[in-house]
Each structure stands twice: as structure tokens, then as C-alpha cells.
Design an enzyme around this catalytic site. Structure first.
Site, PDB file in Angstrom:
ATOM      1  N   LYS A   9       0.845  -1.191   0.000  1.00  0.00           N
ATOM      2  CA  LYS A   9       0.000   0.000   0.000  1.00  0.00           C
ATOM      3  C   LYS A   9       0.885   1.247   0.000  1.00  0.00           C
ATOM      4  O   LYS A   9       1.485   1.601   1.007  1.00  0.00           O
ATOM      5  CB  LYS A   9      -0.930   0.066   1.209  1.00  0.00           C
ATOM      6  CG  LYS A   9      -2.023   1.125   0.960  1.00  0.00           C
ATOM      7  CD  LYS A   9      -2.666   1.683   2.207  1.00  0.00           C
ATOM      8  CE  LYS A   9      -1.905   2.779   2.874  1.00  0.00           C
ATOM      9  NZ  LYS A   9      -1.768   4.021   2.097  1.00  0.00           N
ATOM     10  N   CYS A  64      13.650  10.105   7.317  1.00  0.00           N
ATOM     11  CA  CYS A  64      13.568   9.609   8.691  1.00  0.00           C
ATOM     12  C   CYS A  64      14.898   9.759   9.421  1.00  0.00           C
ATOM     13  O   CYS A  64      14.921   9.958  10.621  1.00  0.00           O
ATOM     14  CB  CYS A  64      13.100   8.157   8.695  1.00  0.00           C
ATOM     15  SG  CYS A  64      14.001   7.124   7.559  1.00  0.00           S
ATOM     16  N   GLY A  90       2.891   3.844  13.485  1.00  0.00           N
ATOM     17  CA  GLY A  90       3.555   2.570  13.787  1.00  0.00           C
ATOM     18  C   GLY A  90       2.945   1.909  15.019  1.00  0.00           C
ATOM     19  O   GLY A  90       2.720   0.689  15.044  1.00  0.00           O
ATOM     20  N   GLU A 133       9.689   0.843  10.861  1.00  0.00           N
ATOM     21  CA  GLU A 133      10.784   1.780  10.582  1.00  0.00           C
ATOM     22  C   GLU A 133      10.188   3.166  10.788  1.00  0.00           C
ATOM     23  O   GLU A 133       9.402   3.629   9.957  1.00  0.00           O
ATOM     24  CB  GLU A 133      11.149   1.597   9.094  1.00  0.00           C
ATOM     25  CG  GLU A 133      12.531   1.939   8.752  1.00  0.00           C
ATOM     26  CD  GLU A 133      13.477   0.959   9.374  1.00  0.00           C
ATOM     27  OE1 GLU A 133      14.066   1.355  10.386  1.00  0.00           O
ATOM     28  OE2 GLU A 133      13.612  -0.171   8.885  1.00  0.00           O
ATOM     29  N   GLY A 146       7.040   4.783   8.416  1.00  0.00           N
ATOM     30  CA  GLY A 146       6.255   6.006   8.546  1.00  0.00           C
ATOM     31  C   GLY A 146       6.407   6.595   9.930  1.00  0.00           C
ATOM     32  O   GLY A 146       7.437   6.402  10.587  1.00  0.00           O
ATOM     33  N   SER A 147       5.364   7.279  10.383  1.00  0.00           N
ATOM     34  CA  SER A 147       5.467   8.001  11.654  1.00  0.00           C
ATOM     35  C   SER A 147       5.370   7.036  12.832  1.00  0.00           C
ATOM     36  O   SER A 147       4.777   5.959  12.740  1.00  0.00           O
ATOM     37  CB  SER A 147       4.354   9.042  11.743  1.00  0.00           C
ATOM     38  OG  SER A 147       3.098   8.392  11.765  1.00  0.00           O
ATOM     39  N   THR A 148       5.926   7.447  13.952  1.00  0.00           N
ATOM     40  CA  THR A 148       5.890   6.625  15.158  1.00  0.00           C
ATOM     41  C   THR A 148       4.444   6.435  15.632  1.00  0.00           C
ATOM     42  O   THR A 148       4.063   5.335  16.044  1.00  0.00           O
ATOM     43  CB  THR A 148       6.780   7.255  16.246  1.00  0.00           C
ATOM     44  OG1 THR A 148       8.138   7.184  15.779  1.00  0.00           O
ATOM     45  CG2 THR A 148       6.689   6.518  17.562  1.00  0.00           C
ATOM     46  N   GLU A 152       9.765  15.137  15.718  1.00  0.00           N
ATOM     47  CA  GLU A 152      10.156  14.999  14.310  1.00  0.00           C
ATOM     48  C   GLU A 152       9.366  16.019  13.488  1.00  0.00           C
ATOM     49  O   GLU A 152       8.137  16.015  13.494  1.00  0.00           O
ATOM     50  CB  GLU A 152       9.846  13.580  13.826  1.00  0.00           C
ATOM     51  CG  GLU A 152      10.283  13.365  12.388  1.00  0.00           C
ATOM     52  CD  GLU A 152      10.088  11.925  11.921  1.00  0.00           C
ATOM     53  OE1 GLU A 152       8.950  11.424  11.954  1.00  0.00           O
ATOM     54  OE2 GLU A 152      11.086  11.298  11.521  1.00  0.00           O
TER      55      GLU A 152
END
Ligand code: NAI
Ligand code: MG
Length: 495
Positions: free
Chosen positions: A193, A302, A251, A268, A246-248, A399
């Protein structure tokens, strides 16, 4: 904010792949299909704000179809049980086809995500290299274990089954390949995706995969939003693994959603990576590396080195060199061969990055340089460096994902390490020094998955990549990807 420059971007002809204005379908079980709901979304060129294409917006019913197709392709004696040498040949053909279509892939990536064409050309070349690296892996070996002579005990690595990749917009083709190539090398089937901001190169890659003889259903590309297509994948009871970048925050949602069937998850995630400049470093080179480290891809990386920690004795020299290095970055039309920084990916990111610049000022930090705005309809942001930042400010903790860095002094190496490790993230770190002992000493103390010395951002297909702490779970690339795309079986035979 003062206007620093006017940027004009001309509309480019759309690659033939985009075709007419009909909605682009997704690739499920070898067919190009629209969403079951009939819904679509638009993907935009961030350099101009204009719509590039309309794309199918997948939802749970489409994910179900993709899972069924991937499961069939996994279970039929087509992919998982193919002789690994034959899988190698398919992957090599895919790499060749990516290179044969490199200019079109690079152009699509530049249009959809705003990444300069000189950069996307390199990304396509590296993506093909990564596919070739994994093509060379019919070498996934088991062991014969030394037990007593009346027993034969061995281990074997087997594919997981249906593996999904959910990827972000900041390097879409690179991310697609990091998920697809090792999964295929291990005999899995895949559902990918792409991010809703940048679906085009994944779809073109899907077409290339079909043309190179990959059996139908081995790779399925489902386009759509995170809350719909992404969430349906993360919670699906018949997907064996999700590999996410992607973003924490997202995640964590994916990890939560995986609990239903305990699917394997690799994550990641974000970073707030420190770049430590020791007093014995080559200051000019360190400044150039630090500038590229926080500003390349307009800061949408990242591993971006957004906390630049500089020994107090060289702070002024370094700051001057950093300003020079950053001012050499040409911001502009992604299709201009001289451009080094394009726009950020979306109006949303544009707002977000600008809001962090305002936040930095309101937290009491000072703009050392940058902070201006461009006169243009595209989402361009000027690289900005803050001085007077404390590591407890949000500017130093969150971030931003834009070209915004904090410059902070330190007195000695211990203090540098303390500040560097004082973060919830742990993706990357860097040290600039001319002393090899200092390099090794600091590399050991930094709590990060990747440490660079006298360079920044360099990656290689052989180089395991991933984060400590809230920067992720697991490692990608190298042989580590092969571990995370296989199950390990132990067989115990009484002779
Ligand atoms: P995101 O992490 O939400 O999106 C990444 C991917 O996850 C996309 O394909 C998205 O559709 C999907 N997704 C979103 N929500 C999901 C869910 N609930 N279940 C399953 N999949 C889901 O990132 P987004 O919203 O595009 O950007 C927001 C911020 O995240 C950025 O400003 C940046 O700070 C950070 N980010 C970090 C990245 C990194 O590599 N460290 C990459 C992209 C964004
Ligand atoms: Mg786009």
C-alpha cells in the site's frame, strides 16, 4: 516571514503511463481494478499544487480481494515452491526492467512527490541495485545442529506467507523495493500500500512486475488512505506480516492492530537524529555533511540529522560554514537539473513545517539563518537553522520532517553523548572527527541503529537499517531482512 525568492515551475507533460484522466486502478491478482466502493482520490504535484491523476481508493473489500489473491499465489505451486534459482531470474529481470524504464520512473517520482529529478534518478538506480542484491539470495541456509548421534536435528527457513508493506511518501519507490524485494526473495507474496500522497511509482512498478513474468497475485498494489486501506491491512486476520515505514504514531497503531492474529511486524519509524561535530573535525566537510544531513529531500527523511551538536570552541566557524553550505542548495523546480531541494510533499506538510518554525521562535530559540518564504503556489520551504535551542524544547524533541535544524553547543564528548541520547528516538547519529579512537568511542556510546562517521545518509543494500527505542522494531536490508521475512523451523528426527 520575508519573501526570499520567487519560484516558477512550469507544468510538464504527464508520462504516458498516467494516460487520460480516467481513474487509475489497483493491481489485484494480476488485474487492474477499481475500488469495490467506486471511490477515488486525487494525487497532486506539490511543486504546482495541480492534480496529476485520479486513483482508486481501496478499502476493506479490496484488501480482502488482495489477500485472497496473494494467498492463492502463495499456496499454488507458483512462487513459494519455485526453485530459488528461478526466482533469482525473475528478480533480475525486474531490476533490468526498472533500469530500462528508469527515466519514466524518476519523472513520475519527481512529479508525485516533488523530489528533484537528479535525486530520483539516483533513487531508481539504487532501487534496481537493491532488487539485484536480493535476487542473489537463493542462499537462505538452515543449519545442522550438533546433537547426539541417534538424532538428526536441523533448521530450515520458510517463507511467512502473505506479507504487506505500508509505505510513506518520502521515497516511495525505494520503500516499495525495500518491502517487496526481500519478501519475494524468501518466497512470500506481497500486498503493497503506497502512501496516498504518492501512489504513482508503485503502480508503475506493478505494471513492470506484471510485464516481467511475475505470476499474478504474487505482488498486489492496493492504493488508498491509511484509515481505510492501511487499517484494513494492519488488522487483517489472514496477513502474516506487516512491514511499515512512517510516523511513530501510526507505527504504534499498526502494532496494536496486529494483535488479532499476532502478525509479524517490523517498524521503521521517526527520528530526531544527532550530528556531533568534534573540535578536531574538518569543519568545512562537517558543515557540508550536516547541511545535507538535515536539508536533503527538503528534510523529509527519517534519518535527518536535525540536532547538530557542535563543540563550543568551533561553534562560530561551524555556523558560518553551515550557512554557506545551506545557501548553496538551489531550491526550485524539481525538473530543473540544477535544483537540489524541491517542495515538501503536501499542503499539510507545508503547514506543519511552518508551524514548527513559528513554534521555535515562540519557545525562545533564534533563527540563525533561513526562515523566509517563497513566492510560489508550490509547497516550498526555506532551509532554516535555529540557534539558542535547548534539548528540552519541542523543536529539539519532535520529528518535524522539514528542513529545520537545531544548532546546540557542547563542552566535552560526554556532554555531547548525553544530549545526543536524550531523545525518545534512536534511528541514526553521526560524528565528525579526525580521530579514529574518538570515532569508535562515540559510535559505541550512541543509542542509534545507524552511526555515520564523517559522512551522512549513506545507505547500502548490505547495510542493516532500523531504529533503537521509538524509532522502530526490527532491521531491514542486508541479510536481516531475510530473517524478518521467514519463519525458522527446527526438525528433530530420531534415527
Ligand atoms: P503516516 O505514518 O501516517 O503514513 C505513512 C503510511 O501509513 C501511509 O501509507 C499511510 O496511508 C499509512 N497509514 C496511516 N494511518 C494508518 C493506519 N491507521 N493504519 C495503517 N496504515 C496507516 O505519516 P503521514 O500522516 O503521511 O505524515 C505525518 C508525519 O509522519 C510527518 O509529518 C512525519 O513527521 C512523519 N513521517 C515519518 C516518516 C518516516 O519515515 N520517519 C515517513 C512519513 C511521515
Ligand atoms: Mg502526489
Amino acid at each position: 516571514m520575508p519573501v526570499t525568492q520567487t519560484i516558477e515551475v512550469s507544468e510538464k507533460p504527464l508520462p504516458g503511463f498516467i494516460g487520460d484522466r480516467a481513474p487509475m486502478g489497483m493491481l489485484i491478482g494480476g488485474d487492474w481494478t477499481q475500488a469495490a466502493s467506486g471511490e477515488t482520490f486525487e494525487t497532486v504535484n506539490p511543486a504546482t499544487g495541480s492534480v496529476l491523476a485520479t486513483v482508486a481508493s481501496g478499502g476493506p473489500a479490496d484488501v480482502d480481494r488482495a489477500v485472497a489473491a496473494a494467498r492463492r499465489a502463495f499456496e499454488e505451486p507458483s512462487w513459494a515452491s519455485m526453485n530459488p534459482h528461478d526466482r533469482t531470474l525473475v528478480l533480475l529481470r525486474i531490476a533490468d526492467a526498472m533500469e530500462a524504464n528508469a527515466e519514466e520512473l524518476a519523472a513520475l517520482e519527481s512529479m508525485d512527490g516533488g523530489i528533484p529529478i537528479t535525486v530520483t534518478r539516483g533513487m531508481v538506480a539504487d532501487a534496481a541495485k537493491t532488487v539485484r542484491y536480493y535476487a542473489g539470495w537463493p542462499k537462505i541456509l538452515g543449519t545442522v545442529n550438533p546433537v547426539d548421534a541417534s538424532v538428526h536435528c536441523y533448521t530450515v527457513r520458510e517463507p511467512l506467507g502473505v506479507c504487506a508493506g505500508i509505505i510513506p511518501w518520502n521515497g516511495p519507490l525505494t520503500m516499495a523495493v525495500w518491502k517487496i524485494a526481500p519478501a519475494l526473495a524468501c518466497g512470500n507474496t506481497v500486498i503493497l500500500k503506497p502512501a496516498e500522497q504518492t501512489p504513482l511509482t508503485a503502480l508503475r512498478l506493478g505494471q513492470i512486475l506484471a510485464e516481467t513474468g511475475l505470476p499474478a497475485g504474487v505482488v498486489n498494489i492496493v492504493t488508498g488512505f491509511g484509515e481505510t486501506a492501511g487499517a484494513a491491512i494492519a488488522g487483517h486476520m489472514s496477513i502474516d506480516k506487516v512491514s511499515f515505514t512512517g510516523s511513530t504514531a501510526t507505527g504504534k497503531e499498526i502494532l496494536r492492530a496486529s494483535l488479532g492474529n499476532l502478525k509479524r511486524v517490523t517498524l521503521e519509524l521517526g527520528g530526531k537524529s544527532p550530528h556531533i561535530v568534534m573540535p578536531d573535525a574538518d569543519i568545512g566537510a562537517a558543515a557540508r555533511n550536516a547541511a545535507a544531513g538535515f536539508a536533503m529531500l527538503t528534510g523529509q527523511v527519517c534519518v535527518a540529522g536535525t540536532r547538530i551538536l557542535v563543540h563550543e570552541s568551533v561553534l562560530d566557524d561551524f555556523a558560518a560554514e553551515l550557512a554557506t553550505a545551506v545557501s548553496a542548495f538551489r531550491v526550485g523546480d524539481p525538473f530543473d537539473e540544477q535544483t537540489m531541494l524541491g517542495p515538501v510533499v503536501s499542503a499539510e506538510q507545508f503547514e506543519r513545517v511552518n508551524s514548527y518554525v513559528s513554534l521555535g521562535v515562540s519557545e525562545g530559540a533564534q533563527i540563525a539563518f533561513g526562515g523566509g518564504r517563497f513566492d510560489t503556489p508550490g509547497y516550498f520551504v526555506e532551509p532554516t537553522v535555529f540557534a539558542g535551542v535547548r534539548n528540552d524544547m519541542r523543536l529539539a524533541r519532535e520529528e518535524i520532517f522539514g528542513p529545520v535544524a537545531a544548532l546546540m553547543p557542547f563542552r566535552d564528548a560526554d556532554e555531547a553523548v548525553r544530549i545526543a541520547n536524550d531523545t525518545e528516538y534512536g534511528l541514526a547519529a553521526a560524528v565528525a572527527t579526525s580521530n579514529v579512537s574518538t570515532a569508535h568511542r562515540l559510535a559505541r556510546k550512541l543509542r542509534a541503529g545507524v552511526v555515520w562517521v564523517n559522512t551522512y545518509s549513506e545507505l547500502d543494500a548490505t547495510f542493516p537499517f532500523g531504529g533503537y527505542k521509538q524509532s522502530g522494531i526490527g532491521r531491514e536490508l542486508g541479510d536481516k531482512s531475510l530473517e524478518s521475512f521467514t519463519e525458522l523451523k527446527s526438525v528433530f528426527i530420531r534415527l
